[in-house]
Motif scaffolding. Structure first.
Motif, PDB file in Angstrom:
ATOM      1  N   UNK A 156       0.815  -1.223   0.000  1.00  0.00           N
ATOM      2  CA  UNK A 156       0.000   0.000   0.000  1.00  0.00           C
ATOM      3  C   UNK A 156       0.846   1.270   0.000  1.00  0.00           C
ATOM      4  N   UNK A 157       2.128   1.138   0.327  1.00  0.00           N
ATOM      5  CA  UNK A 157       3.012   2.312   0.329  1.00  0.00           C
ATOM      6  C   UNK A 157       3.200   2.835  -1.092  1.00  0.00           C
ATOM      7  N   UNK A 158       3.241   1.899  -2.045  1.00  0.00           N
ATOM      8  CA  UNK A 158       3.544   2.253  -3.434  1.00  0.00           C
ATOM      9  C   UNK A 158       2.298   2.280  -4.318  1.00  0.00           C
ATOM     10  N   UNK A 159       1.412   1.288  -4.108  1.00  0.00           N
ATOM     11  CA  UNK A 159       0.288   1.116  -5.038  1.00  0.00           C
ATOM     12  C   UNK A 159      -1.015   1.628  -4.434  1.00  0.00           C
ATOM     13  N   UNK A 160      -1.509   2.734  -4.965  1.00  0.00           N
ATOM     14  CA  UNK A 160      -2.724   3.363  -4.432  1.00  0.00           C
ATOM     15  C   UNK A 160      -3.971   2.525  -4.682  1.00  0.00           C
TER      16      UNK A 160
END
Length: 206
Positions: free
Chosen positions: A179-183
């Motif tokens: 979730x840090x990278x992929x919204x």
């Protein structure tokens, strides 16, 4: 004679440093943020900061420790109300289902922690601290629940408590890190699927 500083003042000053450090780590990343950044944000001199913390590593470890203890104590209170091991495991899964990993503050915590783990991997002393924390607050917690469930006949005897405790946290960490990278990462759906597979694998009635 130097002025006498109360314990309350010291504690407040320490919190100011930690809060400013978190803001700086979140903005620049753990590696890039410096003590000077914390000085600028907090308005507290470098010498005063070093009165409380010897290094940036020590500041992060204090931040992490405070957060872990607070979350752990809150969860222990809720867990004490659960009657069975399966209820307790459901509670842990649901705690992450109810959390919004896309909130900026949560994302910042996750990102900083991953950065620090990579940083610590080059330092045996830091790795020892992180490993001790992992076992004390995470692996042991789930392993004890699984052992309790085996004694009560809820969980299969061939399930290795520490292995499945590690599996639980490995999956949770992996899902959260996405979730840090992929919204658009399907966070809740993924946690739900993992929960179902995990419980089916270990329950005697599955």
């Amino acid at each position: 004679m130097p002025p006498i500083v109360s314990d309350a003042h010291k504690e407040n000053r320490k919190k100011e440093i930690l809060n400013s450090a978190f803001v700086c780590f979140a903005k620049k990343g753990f590696q890039e943020a410096t003590i000077n950044d914390i000085v600028e944000h907090s308005g507290i001199s470098k010498g005063a900061i070093y009165n409380y913390f010897k290094s940036k590593d020590e500041i992060y470890l204090e931040l992490m420790s405070n957060q872990t203890v607070q979350v752990y104590e809150n969860k222990k209170l809720e867990l004490s109300k659960k009657k069975s091991a399966i209820e307790k495991l459901n509670f842990w899964f649901d705690a992450y289902l109810e959390m919004d990993p896309f909130l900026e503050e949560n994302k910042a915590h996750f990102a900083i922690h991953i950065e620090f783990k990579l940083h610590a991997s080059r330092n045996p002393e830091l790795m020892e601290v992180l490993n001790e924390r992992r076992h004390k607050y995470f692996v042991r917690e789930i392993a004890e629940i699984i052992s309790e469930g085996q004694m009560a006949g809820e969980i299969k005897q061939n399930v290795q408590p520490e292995v499945f405790a590690d599996l639980f946290w490995s999956v949770i960490d992996g899902v959260v890190s996405q979730t840090i990278v992929y919204k658009d990462y399907p966070y809740q759906q993924t946690i739900n699927e993992v929960k179902e597979m995990y419980l089916q694998r270990i329950m005697t009635t599955s």
